[in-house]
Design a protein around this motif. Structure first.
Motif, mmCIF file in Angstrom:
data_model
loop_
_atom_site.group_PDB
_atom_site.id
_atom_site.type_symbol
_atom_site.label_atom_id
_atom_site.label_comp_id
_atom_site.label_asym_id
_atom_site.label_seq_id
_atom_site.Cartn_x
_atom_site.Cartn_y
_atom_site.Cartn_z
ATOM 1 N N GLY A 25 34.983 -45.897 -46.232
ATOM 2 C CA GLY A 25 36.256 -45.474 -45.655
ATOM 3 C C GLY A 25 37.479 -45.896 -46.445
ATOM 4 O O GLY A 25 38.584 -45.424 -46.193
ATOM 5 N N PHE A 26 37.289 -46.784 -47.442
ATOM 6 C CA PHE A 26 38.417 -47.222 -48.259
ATOM 7 C C PHE A 26 38.529 -46.344 -49.495
ATOM 8 O O PHE A 26 37.571 -46.229 -50.270
ATOM 9 N N LYS A 27 39.702 -45.724 -49.679
ATOM 10 C CA LYS A 27 39.878 -44.812 -50.812
ATOM 11 C C LYS A 27 40.163 -45.561 -52.113
ATOM 12 O O LYS A 27 41.304 -45.920 -52.395
ATOM 13 N N ALA A 28 39.118 -45.816 -52.867
ATOM 14 C CA ALA A 28 39.287 -46.533 -54.140
ATOM 15 C C ALA A 28 39.966 -45.630 -55.162
ATOM 16 O O ALA A 28 40.754 -46.093 -55.989
ATOM 17 N N ILE A 29 39.651 -44.335 -55.111
ATOM 18 C CA ILE A 29 40.302 -43.339 -55.962
ATOM 19 C C ILE A 29 40.843 -42.264 -55.034
ATOM 20 O O ILE A 29 40.115 -41.742 -54.178
ATOM 21 N N GLY A 49 42.026 -54.144 -58.395
ATOM 22 C CA GLY A 49 41.674 -53.300 -57.259
ATOM 23 C C GLY A 49 42.327 -51.930 -57.305
ATOM 24 O O GLY A 49 42.182 -51.132 -56.381
ATOM 25 N N ALA A 50 43.043 -51.627 -58.390
ATOM 26 C CA ALA A 50 43.740 -50.338 -58.507
ATOM 27 C C ALA A 50 42.770 -49.171 -58.639
ATOM 28 O O ALA A 50 43.150 -48.012 -58.442
ATOM 29 N N GLY A 51 41.534 -49.476 -59.020
ATOM 30 C CA GLY A 51 40.531 -48.418 -59.166
ATOM 31 C C GLY A 51 40.191 -48.109 -60.621
ATOM 32 O O GLY A 51 39.528 -47.107 -60.913
ATOM 33 N N SER A 53 38.173 -49.619 -62.938
ATOM 34 C CA SER A 53 36.749 -49.598 -63.299
ATOM 35 C C SER A 53 36.024 -48.470 -62.577
ATOM 36 O O SER A 53 35.148 -47.817 -63.149
ATOM 37 N N THR A 54 36.407 -48.215 -61.335
ATOM 38 C CA THR A 54 35.805 -47.106 -60.594
ATOM 39 C C THR A 54 36.091 -45.777 -61.298
ATOM 40 O O THR A 54 35.228 -44.897 -61.368
ATOM 41 N N PHE A 55 37.270 -45.671 -61.856
ATOM 42 C CA PHE A 55 37.653 -44.475 -62.604
ATOM 43 C C PHE A 55 36.669 -44.263 -63.763
ATOM 44 O O PHE A 55 36.144 -43.160 -63.973
HETATM 45 P P1 ADP Z 1 40.019 -52.435 -60.800
HETATM 46 O O1 ADP Z 1 39.007 -52.216 -61.875
HETATM 47 O O2 ADP Z 1 41.272 -51.671 -61.000
HETATM 48 O O3 ADP Z 1 40.291 -53.885 -60.544
HETATM 49 P P2 ADP Z 1 37.954 -51.364 -59.061
HETATM 50 O O4 ADP Z 1 37.763 -49.981 -59.533
HETATM 51 O O5 ADP Z 1 36.949 -52.353 -59.510
HETATM 52 O O6 ADP Z 1 39.427 -51.858 -59.431
HETATM 53 O O7 ADP Z 1 37.981 -51.388 -57.482
HETATM 54 C C1 ADP Z 1 38.821 -50.571 -56.690
HETATM 55 C C2 ADP Z 1 38.503 -50.820 -55.243
HETATM 56 O O8 ADP Z 1 37.260 -50.210 -54.909
HETATM 57 C C3 ADP Z 1 38.375 -52.289 -54.875
HETATM 58 O O9 ADP Z 1 38.967 -52.481 -53.614
HETATM 59 C C4 ADP Z 1 36.888 -52.497 -54.835
HETATM 60 O O10 ADP Z 1 36.551 -53.532 -53.924
HETATM 61 C C5 ADP Z 1 36.370 -51.154 -54.372
HETATM 62 N N1 ADP Z 1 35.028 -50.866 -54.899
HETATM 63 C C6 ADP Z 1 34.723 -50.583 -56.179
HETATM 64 N N2 ADP Z 1 33.409 -50.333 -56.330
HETATM 65 C C7 ADP Z 1 32.863 -50.469 -55.090
HETATM 66 C C8 ADP Z 1 31.536 -50.322 -54.562
HETATM 67 N N3 ADP Z 1 30.513 -49.987 -55.345
HETATM 68 N N4 ADP Z 1 31.358 -50.535 -53.235
HETATM 69 C C9 ADP Z 1 32.400 -50.854 -52.448
HETATM 70 N N5 ADP Z 1 33.661 -51.000 -52.877
HETATM 71 C C10 ADP Z 1 33.903 -50.807 -54.164
#
Ligand code: ADP
Ligand code: MG
Length: 262
Positions: A25-29, A49-51, A53-55
Motif C-alpha cells: 500500500g505504500f507508493k515507493a514509485i 527512501g526516495a525510491g 534503488s527501487t527505480f
Molecule cells: P532509496 O534507494 O531512494 O533510499 P528505496 O528505493 O530503497 O529508496 O526505497 C523506497 C521505499 O520503498 C522505502 O520506503 C522502502 O522501505 C520501500 N521498499 C523498497 N523495496 C521494498 C520491498 N521489497 N518491500 C517493501 N518495501 C520496499
C-alpha cells in the motif's frame, strides 16, 4: 514477450512512463516519468527512501511495476517493454547494474576477473582454461586501462582496496559492452582520492555507454554532474543542471531532510 516494432525518431535509449509501484500500500514509485538519452551520463539524487534503488530494480526487472512502461530503445530501432521481461533477459540486452557492494572473484587475479566476465555464461574453470583470442586480449587490456588497473593485472582481486574492487567490478561490466550501465552509490566507503578517480572514470564513459549513477555525496555529484534528476517520494521532483537543482528551494528542503508541512 511483447515486441512492438516502432522506429524511434529520437536518440533516447530508455523511456520510463507513468510507472508506479507499491509495497503493502505504500507508493515507493509514484507516476514516474524519466527519459535517458543515448550516451548520456545521468546522476540521480534524492533523500533516503526516495525510491532510487527501487527505480533501478524496475529497470533491471528485479521488481515489476504495478503500472506503466519501461521502454528500451534498441540499436536496430525496435522498442522493447522491459516490464514484460525477466531479469536475465534484460541483462542480456545489455543493461548492466553495479550494486553498492563490490562483488569480484577474490581468489582470482584482476586480469582473470575480466576474463571471467567476458566469458559470462561459461563456468569459472572452463572460462579460465579457455584461451583468449587476440581480440579478447585487446578488449581486456582496454578495459584494464579504462579502469586504471593495468599495473595490478596480476594482483589477486581479494588484495585490492575497496575502491580498486569497485573499479574492477565496473571493468567487469564494461567488458560485456553494456548499452546501459546502472551504478548505485559507487563512491560509498571510498577515500576522497578514490571518489575523484571514480568520477573521472564515469566521465570517461560518457558517450560510450548510457549511464545512470545514483549518489548521495554532493561533492561527487558536482564533479560528474551533467543533467541531474532529483527523486522524491517516487516521483521526479526536479531535473536540470547541478546548480539549478542544488539551488532549488524545494530540493534543498527535501534533500536536507527539513520538515515540510503540506
Ligand atoms: P532509496 O534507494 O531512494 O533510499 P528505496 O528505493 O530503497 O529508496 O526505497 C523506497 C521505499 O520503498 C522505502 O520506503 C522502502 O522501505 C520501500 N521498499 C523498497 N523495496 C521494498 C520491498 N521489497 N518491500 C517493501 N518495501 C520496499
Ligand atoms: Mg538505495
Amino acid at each position: 514477450m511483447v515486441n512492438s516494432v516502432v522506429y524511434k525518431d529520437t536518440d533516447l535509449v530508455l523511456s520510463v512512463e507513468s510507472v508506479s509501484k507499491s509495497f503493502d500500500g505504500f507508493k515507493a514509485i509514484n507516476d514516474l516519468n524519466f527519459y535517458l538519452g543515448e550516451g548520456e551520463l545521468r546522476t540521480i539524487i534524492g533523500p533516503n527512501g526516495a525510491g532510487k534503488s527501487t527505480f533501478m530494480d524496475l529497470i533491471t526487472g528485479r521488481t515489476r511495476p504495478d503500472e506503466g512502461t519501461v521502454t528500451f530503445h534498441q540499436d536496430d530501432g525496435h522498442d522493447l517493454d522491459l516490464t514484460k521481461l525477466r531479469e536475465y533477459q534484460i541483462n542480456r540486452l545489455g543493461i548492466s547494474r553495479k550494486f553498492q557492494t563490490p562483488s569480484v572473484y577474490q581468489d582470482h587475479s584482476v586480469y582473470d576477473n575480466i576474463v571471467l566476465s567476458l566469458n559470462h555464461g561459461r563456468g569459472v574453470w572452463q572460462s579460465l582454461l579457455y584461451k583468449e583470442s587476440a581480440a579478447d586480449k585487446e578488449a581486456i587490456e582496454e578495459v584494464l586501462e579504462t579502469v586504471r588497473l593495468q599495473d595490478l593485472c596480476n594482483e589477486r582481486a581479494g588484495l585490492l582496496s575497496h575502491g580498486q574492487k569497485q573499479w574492477l567490478e565496473i571493468g567487469m561490466l564494461l567488458a560485456q559492452k553494456p548499452r546501459i550501465l546502472l551504478v548505485d552509490e559507487p563512491a560509498a566507503g571510498m577515500s576522497d582520492e578514490e571518489t575523484e578517480r571514480t568520477g573521472e572514470l564515469l566521465l570517461s564513459l560518457e558517450g560510450k555507454h548510457s549511464i545512470m549513477v545514483i549518489e548521495h555525496d554532493m561533492e561527487f555529484i558536482r564533479q560528474i554532474a551533467r543533467k541531474v534528476t532529483v527523486l522524491h517520494q517516487g516521483h521526479v521532483l526536479k531535473e536540470g543542471k547541478f546548480l539549478e537543482v542544488a539551488n532549488d528551494p524545494t530540493v534543498k528542503e527535501v534533500y536536507l531532510g527539513r520538515q515540510k508541512h503540506d
